[in-house]
Motif scaffolding. Structure first.
Motif, PDB file in Angstrom:
ATOM      1  N   GLY A 173      -6.282  20.030  -3.196  1.00 38.03           N
ATOM      2  CA  GLY A 173      -7.775  19.936  -3.581  1.00 38.03           C
ATOM      3  C   GLY A 173      -8.128  18.856  -4.605  1.00 38.03           C
ATOM      4  O   GLY A 173      -9.234  18.578  -4.852  1.00 38.03           O
ATOM      5  N   ASP A 174      -7.239  18.212  -5.208  1.00 30.55           N
ATOM      6  CA  ASP A 174      -7.398  17.106  -6.143  1.00 30.55           C
ATOM      7  C   ASP A 174      -8.126  15.720  -5.357  1.00 30.55           C
ATOM      8  O   ASP A 174      -7.836  15.638  -4.319  1.00 30.55           O
ATOM      9  CB  ASP A 174      -6.076  16.503  -6.855  1.00 30.55           C
ATOM     10  CG  ASP A 174      -5.823  17.263  -7.915  1.00 30.55           C
ATOM     11  OD1 ASP A 174      -6.664  18.240  -8.261  1.00 30.55           O
ATOM     12  OD2 ASP A 174      -4.731  17.036  -8.701  1.00 30.55           O
ATOM     13  N   ASN A 175      -9.098  15.146  -5.947  1.00 30.73           N
ATOM     14  CA  ASN A 175      -9.526  13.854  -5.429  1.00 30.73           C
ATOM     15  C   ASN A 175      -9.228  12.787  -6.531  1.00 30.73           C
ATOM     16  O   ASN A 175      -9.696  12.989  -7.638  1.00 30.73           O
ATOM     17  CB  ASN A 175     -11.244  14.137  -5.514  1.00 30.73           C
ATOM     18  CG  ASN A 175     -11.530  14.838  -4.314  1.00 30.73           C
ATOM     19  OD1 ASN A 175     -11.462  14.813  -3.121  1.00 30.73           O
ATOM     20  ND2 ASN A 175     -12.084  16.256  -4.894  1.00 30.73           N
ATOM     21  N   ILE A 176      -8.411  11.834  -5.909  1.00 27.20           N
ATOM     22  CA  ILE A 176      -7.605  10.885  -6.515  1.00 27.20           C
ATOM     23  C   ILE A 176      -8.368   9.445  -6.493  1.00 27.20           C
ATOM     24  O   ILE A 176      -8.426   9.080  -5.131  1.00 27.20           O
ATOM     25  CB  ILE A 176      -6.411  10.870  -6.642  1.00 27.20           C
ATOM     26  CG1 ILE A 176      -5.715  12.147  -7.010  1.00 27.20           C
ATOM     27  CG2 ILE A 176      -5.706   9.659  -7.486  1.00 27.20           C
ATOM     28  CD1 ILE A 176      -4.210  12.253  -6.378  1.00 27.20           C
ATOM     29  N   LEU A 177      -8.802   8.750  -7.226  1.00 28.95           N
ATOM     30  CA  LEU A 177      -9.342   7.309  -7.026  1.00 28.95           C
ATOM     31  C   LEU A 177      -8.441   6.377  -7.938  1.00 28.95           C
ATOM     32  O   LEU A 177      -8.325   6.471  -9.039  1.00 28.95           O
ATOM     33  CB  LEU A 177     -10.834   7.146  -7.451  1.00 28.95           C
ATOM     34  CG  LEU A 177     -11.339   5.815  -7.554  1.00 28.95           C
ATOM     35  CD1 LEU A 177     -11.681   5.367  -6.044  1.00 28.95           C
ATOM     36  CD2 LEU A 177     -12.634   5.619  -8.163  1.00 28.95           C
ATOM     37  N   ASN A 178      -7.883   5.451  -7.441  1.00 35.00           N
ATOM     38  CA  ASN A 178      -7.012   4.284  -7.866  1.00 35.00           C
ATOM     39  C   ASN A 178      -7.702   3.049  -7.744  1.00 35.00           C
ATOM     40  O   ASN A 178      -8.217   2.821  -6.549  1.00 35.00           O
ATOM     41  CB  ASN A 178      -5.677   4.355  -7.236  1.00 35.00           C
ATOM     42  CG  ASN A 178      -4.962   5.544  -7.564  1.00 35.00           C
ATOM     43  OD1 ASN A 178      -4.982   6.168  -8.581  1.00 35.00           O
ATOM     44  ND2 ASN A 178      -4.122   6.062  -6.429  1.00 35.00           N
ATOM     45  N   LEU A 179      -7.809   2.418  -8.860  1.00 38.18           N
ATOM     46  CA  LEU A 179      -8.559   1.003  -8.609  1.00 38.18           C
ATOM     47  C   LEU A 179      -7.273  -0.024  -9.619  1.00 38.18           C
ATOM     48  O   LEU A 179      -6.786   0.244 -10.544  1.00 38.18           O
ATOM     49  CB  LEU A 179      -9.454   0.738  -9.394  1.00 38.18           C
ATOM     50  CG  LEU A 179     -10.845   1.739  -8.895  1.00 38.18           C
ATOM     51  CD1 LEU A 179     -11.959   1.593 -10.049  1.00 38.18           C
ATOM     52  CD2 LEU A 179     -11.242   1.399  -7.650  1.00 38.18           C
ATOM     53  N   GLY A 180      -6.567  -0.955  -8.726  1.00 34.63           N
ATOM     54  CA  GLY A 180      -5.519  -1.877  -9.098  1.00 34.63           C
ATOM     55  C   GLY A 180      -5.543  -3.171  -9.214  1.00 34.63           C
ATOM     56  O   GLY A 180      -6.094  -3.841  -8.213  1.00 34.63           O
ATOM     57  N   LEU A 181      -4.723  -3.733  -9.599  1.00 35.51           N
ATOM     58  CA  LEU A 181      -4.564  -5.399  -9.628  1.00 35.51           C
ATOM     59  C   LEU A 181      -2.905  -5.524  -8.989  1.00 35.51           C
ATOM     60  O   LEU A 181      -1.967  -4.759  -9.823  1.00 35.51           O
ATOM     61  CB  LEU A 181      -4.712  -5.994 -11.028  1.00 35.51           C
ATOM     62  CG  LEU A 181      -6.245  -6.026 -11.807  1.00 35.51           C
ATOM     63  CD1 LEU A 181      -5.798  -6.490 -12.948  1.00 35.51           C
ATOM     64  CD2 LEU A 181      -7.048  -6.757 -10.516  1.00 35.51           C
ATOM     65  N   GLY A 182      -2.709  -6.296  -8.099  1.00 34.01           N
ATOM     66  CA  GLY A 182      -1.416  -6.246  -7.485  1.00 34.01           C
ATOM     67  C   GLY A 182      -0.993  -7.740  -7.673  1.00 34.01           C
ATOM     68  O   GLY A 182      -1.582  -8.655  -7.958  1.00 34.01           O
ATOM     69  N   LEU A 183       0.211  -7.823  -8.150  1.00 32.91           N
ATOM     70  CA  LEU A 183       0.884  -9.100  -8.374  1.00 32.91           C
ATOM     71  C   LEU A 183       2.116  -9.339  -7.191  1.00 32.91           C
ATOM     72  O   LEU A 183       2.956  -8.294  -6.644  1.00 32.91           O
ATOM     73  CB  LEU A 183       1.730  -9.246  -9.450  1.00 32.91           C
ATOM     74  CG  LEU A 183       0.755  -9.114 -10.600  1.00 32.91           C
ATOM     75  CD1 LEU A 183       1.369  -8.984 -11.954  1.00 32.91           C
ATOM     76  CD2 LEU A 183      -0.291 -10.252 -10.667  1.00 32.91           C
ATOM     77  N   GLY A 184       2.471 -10.526  -6.733  1.00 32.24           N
ATOM     78  CA  GLY A 184       3.245 -10.793  -5.610  1.00 32.24           C
ATOM     79  C   GLY A 184       2.898 -10.704  -4.094  1.00 32.24           C
ATOM     80  O   GLY A 184       2.662  -9.264  -3.725  1.00 32.24           O
ATOM     81  N   ALA A 185       2.927 -11.563  -3.432  1.00 33.10           N
ATOM     82  CA  ALA A 185       2.229 -11.423  -1.964  1.00 33.10           C
ATOM     83  C   ALA A 185       3.162 -10.728  -1.131  1.00 33.10           C
ATOM     84  O   ALA A 185       4.443 -10.998  -1.157  1.00 33.10           O
ATOM     85  CB  ALA A 185       1.915 -12.751  -1.571  1.00 33.10           C
ATOM     86  N   THR A 186       2.531  -9.676  -0.171  1.00 29.52           N
ATOM     87  CA  THR A 186       3.138  -9.186   0.896  1.00 29.52           C
ATOM     88  C   THR A 186       2.600  -9.730   2.132  1.00 29.52           C
ATOM     89  O   THR A 186       1.453  -9.834   2.154  1.00 29.52           O
ATOM     90  CB  THR A 186       3.344  -7.824   0.818  1.00 29.52           C
ATOM     91  OG1 THR A 186       2.109  -7.308   0.828  1.00 29.52           O
ATOM     92  CG2 THR A 186       3.906  -7.336  -0.337  1.00 29.52           C
ATOM     93  N   GLY A 187       3.100  -9.795   3.259  1.00 30.35           N
ATOM     94  CA  GLY A 187       2.451  -9.937   4.646  1.00 30.35           C
ATOM     95  C   GLY A 187       1.994 -11.444   4.702  1.00 30.35           C
ATOM     96  O   GLY A 187       1.414 -11.674   5.587  1.00 30.35           O
ATOM     97  N   GLY A 188       2.395 -12.403   3.858  1.00 30.03           N
ATOM     98  CA  GLY A 188       1.682 -13.474   4.193  1.00 30.03           C
ATOM     99  C   GLY A 188       3.226 -14.678   4.280  1.00 30.03           C
ATOM    100  O   GLY A 188       4.194 -13.968   4.922  1.00 30.03           O
ATOM    101  N   TRP A 189       3.047 -15.794   3.988  1.00 30.01           N
ATOM    102  CA  TRP A 189       4.134 -16.702   4.411  1.00 30.01           C
ATOM    103  C   TRP A 189       4.557 -17.237   3.056  1.00 30.01           C
ATOM    104  O   TRP A 189       3.958 -16.840   1.981  1.00 30.01           O
ATOM    105  CB  TRP A 189       4.084 -17.632   5.457  1.00 30.01           C
ATOM    106  CG  TRP A 189       2.282 -18.010   5.443  1.00 30.01           C
ATOM    107  CD1 TRP A 189       1.530 -17.393   6.289  1.00 30.01           C
ATOM    108  CD2 TRP A 189       1.660 -18.759   4.706  1.00 30.01           C
ATOM    109  NE1 TRP A 189       0.211 -17.979   5.799  1.00 30.01           N
ATOM    110  CE2 TRP A 189       0.320 -18.793   4.904  1.00 30.01           C
ATOM    111  CE3 TRP A 189       2.298 -19.798   3.618  1.00 30.01           C
ATOM    112  CZ2 TRP A 189      -0.451 -19.469   4.434  1.00 30.01           C
ATOM    113  CZ3 TRP A 189       1.254 -20.570   3.210  1.00 30.01           C
ATOM    114  CH2 TRP A 189      -0.116 -20.347   3.354  1.00 30.01           C
TER     115      TRP A 189
END
Length: 184
Positions: A23-39
């Motif tokens: 029943g919890d409602n979780i909101l995450n707001l974040g910063l990411g480092l290090g690319a994925t899915g790119g070249w």
């Protein structure tokens, strides 16, 4: 009547006493480092991504919901060329919350206060715009691809409705994401 010298009390923690609950409602707001899915194989590059996700706890140890992310990564191929990738990621996230899972499956009473350990699966689409600058030539192209990734994560809730989280692994746009989490 005798009293044992050492008495052991085992307390079974019920599902409602975990950091994550059905029943919890979780909101995450974040910063990411290090690319994925790119070249960028063999290149030097760095960028920061922004990621937001919302999860609804529909089961004792499973939550699901949407995510959206944005990233812009720039690469320099050792002075020969430079490139940038702008990405938008949209999809679904599902998480298995480990502590209530272990408590139920193994009938354990382990419950670290204010900590939620989880394994999340991301699946969705990534829309990318690629720009290449090679010598005197510029190239642009765009693509859409399916993305899938699994990450272990941790949430620490020092206050009742606000905390921090971290994820490490192949996420929607980055290898490492850290940010703030809210229980709504």
């Amino acid at each position: 009547m005798s009293t044992p010298l050492f008495a052991q009390n085992t307390v079974r923690v019920e599902t409602g006493d975990f950091t994550y609950n059905q029943g919890d409602n979780i909101l995450n707001l974040g910063l990411g480092l290090g690319a994925t899915g790119g070249w960028g194989y063999g290149s030097l590059g760095f960028g920061v991504s922004l990621l937001g996700s919302y999860e609804f706890g529909f089961h004792r140890y499973i939550s699901v919901g949407p995510y959206v992310g944005f990233a812009n990564y720039n690469y320099d191929y050792f002075g020969y060329s430079n490139s940038s990738v702008t990405s938008l990621a949209i999809g679904a996230k599902g998480s298995l919350h480990v502590i209530p899972f272990i408590a139920e499956v193994f009938d354990a009473s382990w419950n670290p206060e204010k900590v939620d350990l989880y394994v999340a699966v991301y699946t969705g689409v990534r829309i990318r715009n690629n720009r290449y600058d090679v010598g005197n030539s510029d190239f642009n192209d765009s693509d859409v691809d399916l993305s899938f990734g699994t990450v272990p994560g941790i949430r620490y809730m020092p206050k009742e409705n606000i905390g921090i989280f971290g994820e490490l692994g192949y996420g929607p746009l980055s290898v490492f994401t850290v940010g703030v989490t809210f229980e709504l």
